[in-house]
Design a protein around this motif. Structure first.
Motif, PDB file in Angstrom:
ATOM      1  N   ALA A   1       0.818  -1.240  -0.080  1.00 22.01           N
ATOM      2  CA  ALA A   1       0.123  -0.191   0.094  1.00 22.01           C
ATOM      3  C   ALA A   1       0.857   1.371   0.052  1.00 22.01           C
ATOM      4  O   ALA A   1       0.552   2.363  -0.759  1.00 22.01           O
ATOM      5  CB  ALA A   1      -0.938  -0.102   1.332  1.00 22.01           C
ATOM      6  N   ASN A   2       1.993   1.157   0.874  1.00 25.32           N
ATOM      7  CA  ASN A   2       2.715   2.436   0.664  1.00 25.32           C
ATOM      8  C   ASN A   2       3.623   2.619  -0.465  1.00 25.32           C
ATOM      9  O   ASN A   2       3.628   3.776  -0.873  1.00 25.32           O
ATOM     10  CB  ASN A   2       3.963   2.259   2.100  1.00 25.32           C
ATOM     11  CG  ASN A   2       3.291   2.509   3.336  1.00 25.32           C
ATOM     12  OD1 ASN A   2       2.240   3.214   3.462  1.00 25.32           O
ATOM     13  ND2 ASN A   2       3.881   1.947   4.299  1.00 25.32           N
ATOM     14  N   ILE A   3       3.877   1.517  -1.275  1.00 22.95           N
ATOM     15  CA  ILE A   3       4.762   1.654  -2.436  1.00 22.95           C
ATOM     16  C   ILE A   3       3.697   2.059  -3.709  1.00 22.95           C
ATOM     17  O   ILE A   3       4.042   3.056  -4.315  1.00 22.95           O
ATOM     18  CB  ILE A   3       5.189   0.490  -2.658  1.00 22.95           C
ATOM     19  CG1 ILE A   3       6.483   0.058  -1.748  1.00 22.95           C
ATOM     20  CG2 ILE A   3       5.655   0.142  -4.273  1.00 22.95           C
ATOM     21  CD1 ILE A   3       6.950  -1.561  -2.042  1.00 22.95           C
ATOM     22  N   SER A   4       2.483   1.558  -3.426  1.00 18.59           N
ATOM     23  CA  SER A   4       1.430   2.176  -4.234  1.00 18.59           C
ATOM     24  C   SER A   4       1.255   3.581  -4.275  1.00 18.59           C
ATOM     25  O   SER A   4       0.937   4.306  -5.385  1.00 18.59           O
ATOM     26  CB  SER A   4       0.130   1.464  -4.334  1.00 18.59           C
ATOM     27  OG  SER A   4       0.292  -0.018  -4.442  1.00 18.59           O
ATOM     28  N   ALA A   5       1.329   4.071  -2.949  1.00 21.43           N
ATOM     29  CA  ALA A   5       0.864   5.462  -2.763  1.00 21.43           C
ATOM     30  C   ALA A   5       2.072   6.486  -3.245  1.00 21.43           C
ATOM     31  O   ALA A   5       2.125   7.405  -3.937  1.00 21.43           O
ATOM     32  CB  ALA A   5       0.731   5.767  -1.227  1.00 21.43           C
ATOM     33  N   LEU A   6       3.161   5.929  -3.005  1.00 21.94           N
ATOM     34  CA  LEU A   6       4.510   6.609  -3.503  1.00 21.94           C
ATOM     35  C   LEU A   6       4.681   6.600  -5.064  1.00 21.94           C
ATOM     36  O   LEU A   6       5.113   7.649  -5.641  1.00 21.94           O
ATOM     37  CB  LEU A   6       5.680   6.262  -3.095  1.00 21.94           C
ATOM     38  CG  LEU A   6       5.787   6.447  -1.395  1.00 21.94           C
ATOM     39  CD1 LEU A   6       6.945   6.167  -0.665  1.00 21.94           C
ATOM     40  CD2 LEU A   6       5.454   7.981  -0.771  1.00 21.94           C
ATOM     41  N   LEU A   7       4.122   5.506  -5.786  1.00 23.89           N
ATOM     42  CA  LEU A   7       4.376   5.253  -7.048  1.00 23.89           C
ATOM     43  C   LEU A   7       3.354   6.392  -7.661  1.00 23.89           C
ATOM     44  O   LEU A   7       3.628   7.094  -8.488  1.00 23.89           O
ATOM     45  CB  LEU A   7       3.730   4.020  -7.649  1.00 23.89           C
ATOM     46  CG  LEU A   7       3.604   3.853  -9.332  1.00 23.89           C
ATOM     47  CD1 LEU A   7       4.967   3.745  -9.847  1.00 23.89           C
ATOM     48  CD2 LEU A   7       3.074   2.365  -9.447  1.00 23.89           C
ATOM     49  N   CYS A   8       1.979   6.412  -7.193  1.00 29.41           N
ATOM     50  CA  CYS A   8       1.117   7.572  -7.815  1.00 29.41           C
ATOM     51  C   CYS A   8       1.563   8.847  -7.433  1.00 29.41           C
ATOM     52  O   CYS A   8       1.515   9.868  -8.335  1.00 29.41           O
ATOM     53  CB  CYS A   8       0.035   7.580  -6.947  1.00 29.41           C
ATOM     54  SG  CYS A   8      -1.180   5.915  -7.535  1.00 29.41           S
ATOM     55  N   ALA A   9       2.303   9.298  -6.290  1.00 29.64           N
ATOM     56  CA  ALA A   9       2.800  10.568  -5.823  1.00 29.64           C
ATOM     57  C   ALA A   9       3.962  10.781  -7.098  1.00 29.64           C
ATOM     58  O   ALA A   9       4.153  11.978  -7.307  1.00 29.64           O
ATOM     59  CB  ALA A   9       3.444  10.601  -4.424  1.00 29.64           C
ATOM     60  N   ARG A  10       4.925   9.896  -6.938  1.00 31.93           N
ATOM     61  CA  ARG A  10       5.982  10.251  -7.972  1.00 31.93           C
ATOM     62  C   ARG A  10       5.668  10.598  -9.555  1.00 31.93           C
ATOM     63  O   ARG A  10       5.941  11.583 -10.171  1.00 31.93           O
ATOM     64  CB  ARG A  10       6.873   8.881  -8.082  1.00 31.93           C
ATOM     65  CG  ARG A  10       8.048   8.972  -9.098  1.00 31.93           C
ATOM     66  CD  ARG A  10       8.676   7.770  -9.443  1.00 31.93           C
ATOM     67  NE  ARG A  10       7.846   7.006 -10.470  1.00 31.93           N
ATOM     68  CZ  ARG A  10       8.261   6.150 -11.203  1.00 31.93           C
ATOM     69  NH1 ARG A  10       9.377   5.287 -10.821  1.00 31.93           N
ATOM     70  NH2 ARG A  10       7.507   5.523 -12.013  1.00 31.93           N
ATOM     71  N   ASN A  11       4.516   9.818 -10.020  1.00 28.70           N
ATOM     72  CA  ASN A  11       3.956   9.895 -11.319  1.00 28.70           C
ATOM     73  C   ASN A  11       3.239  11.307 -11.473  1.00 28.70           C
ATOM     74  O   ASN A  11       3.393  11.986 -12.243  1.00 28.70           O
ATOM     75  CB  ASN A  11       2.960   8.784 -11.943  1.00 28.70           C
ATOM     76  CG  ASN A  11       3.904   7.604 -11.939  1.00 28.70           C
ATOM     77  OD1 ASN A  11       5.326   7.477 -11.768  1.00 28.70           O
ATOM     78  ND2 ASN A  11       3.207   6.567 -12.441  1.00 28.70           N
TER      79      ASN A  11
ATOM     80  N   ALA B   1      11.713   3.024  -1.592  1.00 27.27           N
ATOM     81  CA  ALA B   1      12.782   3.930  -2.349  1.00 27.27           C
ATOM     82  C   ALA B   1      13.625   3.059  -3.380  1.00 27.27           C
ATOM     83  O   ALA B   1      13.985   3.467  -4.373  1.00 27.27           O
ATOM     84  CB  ALA B   1      13.824   4.419  -0.982  1.00 27.27           C
ATOM     85  N   SER B   2      13.867   1.719  -2.627  1.00 27.15           N
ATOM     86  CA  SER B   2      14.745   1.256  -3.515  1.00 27.15           C
ATOM     87  C   SER B   2      13.800   0.620  -5.065  1.00 27.15           C
ATOM     88  O   SER B   2      14.394   0.663  -5.946  1.00 27.15           O
ATOM     89  CB  SER B   2      15.070  -0.453  -3.041  1.00 27.15           C
ATOM     90  OG  SER B   2      15.785  -1.240  -3.718  1.00 27.15           O
ATOM     91  N   ILE B   3      12.746   0.310  -4.862  1.00 28.81           N
ATOM     92  CA  ILE B   3      11.827  -0.088  -6.054  1.00 28.81           C
ATOM     93  C   ILE B   3      11.732   1.056  -6.717  1.00 28.81           C
ATOM     94  O   ILE B   3      11.527   0.962  -8.004  1.00 28.81           O
ATOM     95  CB  ILE B   3      10.473  -0.754  -5.368  1.00 28.81           C
ATOM     96  CG1 ILE B   3      10.838  -2.311  -4.654  1.00 28.81           C
ATOM     97  CG2 ILE B   3       9.501  -0.644  -6.558  1.00 28.81           C
ATOM     98  CD1 ILE B   3       9.532  -2.622  -3.945  1.00 28.81           C
ATOM     99  N   LEU B   4      11.507   2.181  -6.373  1.00 34.79           N
ATOM    100  CA  LEU B   4      11.088   3.449  -7.149  1.00 34.79           C
ATOM    101  C   LEU B   4      12.272   4.227  -7.700  1.00 34.79           C
ATOM    102  O   LEU B   4      12.226   5.116  -8.433  1.00 34.79           O
ATOM    103  CB  LEU B   4      10.259   4.494  -6.366  1.00 34.79           C
ATOM    104  CG  LEU B   4       8.887   3.961  -5.930  1.00 34.79           C
ATOM    105  CD1 LEU B   4       8.219   4.828  -4.974  1.00 34.79           C
ATOM    106  CD2 LEU B   4       7.995   3.460  -7.258  1.00 34.79           C
ATOM    107  N   GLY B   5      13.660   3.454  -7.495  1.00 32.24           N
ATOM    108  CA  GLY B   5      14.711   3.902  -8.259  1.00 32.24           C
ATOM    109  C   GLY B   5      15.591   5.068  -7.485  1.00 32.24           C
ATOM    110  O   GLY B   5      16.335   5.690  -7.834  1.00 32.24           O
ATOM    111  N   LEU B   6      15.176   5.433  -6.037  1.00 30.37           N
ATOM    112  CA  LEU B   6      15.632   6.614  -5.408  1.00 30.37           C
ATOM    113  C   LEU B   6      17.012   5.845  -4.702  1.00 30.37           C
ATOM    114  O   LEU B   6      18.002   6.572  -4.678  1.00 30.37           O
ATOM    115  CB  LEU B   6      14.746   6.960  -4.166  1.00 30.37           C
ATOM    116  CG  LEU B   6      13.639   7.919  -4.389  1.00 30.37           C
ATOM    117  CD1 LEU B   6      12.520   7.082  -5.083  1.00 30.37           C
ATOM    118  CD2 LEU B   6      13.196   8.660  -3.463  1.00 30.37           C
TER     119      LEU B   6
END
Length: 281
Positions: free
Chosen positions: A58-68, A113-118
């Protein structure tokens, strides 16, 4: 119980039941008007949230949306599917990308952070003050430093119930700061958000309604089987920035939830959430 929520053909009516359960939680957090929920609960391409298998997802999903949403517009919303993240950052004039929040953030944010490339070096930690609350003065100083160094702040993370201590960040103030600097405000309330069901204690979550996204774990204080977590989104169209389509399912302009979730096939545990909200209250 063996329905698959990835698409309408395998979920049938349970998909609409899941959307209804999500809306109940959304209303507790955001308390929008009757008209808002009538318009959005069962509307294609509008989602008040998603159900995932755990708080980490859920946290990763939220940050993916925030990034995009922070880097893209409706006109180039598929750009990050095609191009390197750092190519897109460069186009926008940024040197790098960071997440900012308390040192007590859950370790799932390291995974994000790792999955989203930071990389975890790009998580900026803010200290607590003498009262054990996140130091908002230091937070603003770090945000200003990021802006000076052309760093895109993917999200400001607030915590509603830290894993170690149960501490709740000053959500109202964090929400004001996020608004001031136009930063996505995500509240990780995996542990503590169900406090909102308590008339006596829900005041501890004052300001959570300012969050752009909120994580809640049903298998914690909502007494549900392992594992069901919910990520709520204030803007019902935000999930469209993280959509992935296919020819045989998850197609555009459909009810297929597989467009928006990191998981593909997903179980029917939202039936238990819907049941609990009706039976327990």
């Amino acid at each position: 119980m063996n329905q698959n929520l990835v698409k309408i053909e395998t979920s049938k009516s349970l998909l609409f039941l899941e959307r209804e359960a999500i809306a109940m939680l959304h209303r507790l957090v955001y308390n929008f008007s009757e008209e808002f929920y009538t318009e959005n609960i069962q509307q294609k391409n509008r989602n008040l949230g998603i159900v995932t298998t755990g708080g980490t997802t859920a946290n990763i999903s939220a940050l993916l949306c925030a990034r995009n949403a922070g880097l893209l517009s409706k006109e180039n919303s598929t750009e990050l599917l095609k191009e390197s993240l750092y190519k897109v950052l460069s186009k926008k004039g940024y040197e790098d990308m960071v997440i900012i929040g308390s040192r007590l953030m859950h370790y799932s944010l390291n995974k994000a952070a790792s999955i989203l490339g930071l990389g975890t070096d790009n998580i900026i930690f803010v200290d607590n003050n003498s009262e054990g609350k996140l130091n908002c003065k230091q937070l603003e100083e770090k945000i200003q430093e990021c802006q000076e160094n052309r760093l895109f702040i993917l999200a400001l993370i607030g915590i509603a119930g830290t894993t170690e201590t149960g501490q709740i960040d000053p959500l109202w103030k964090l929400g004001e700061i996020a608004e001031k600097y136009n930063i996505h405000f995500h509240v990780d309330g995996s542990w503590g958000v169900p406090t909102i069901f308590s008339d006596k204690h829900k005041g501890k979550l004052k300001g959570i309604e300012k969050a752009d996204s909120v994580t809640i774990c049903g298998h914690k204080q909502l007494y549900l089987p392992q594992g069901i977590s919910i990520c709520l989104f204030k803007d019902p169209q935000l999930l469209n920035y993280a959509a992935t389509t296919a020819r045989y399912q998850a197609q555009q302009d459909t009810y297929d939830l597989g467009r928006f979730t990191i998981e593909g096939s997903r179980s029917a545990l939202s039936l238990c959430l819907h049941g609990a909200l009706h039976i327990i209250g």
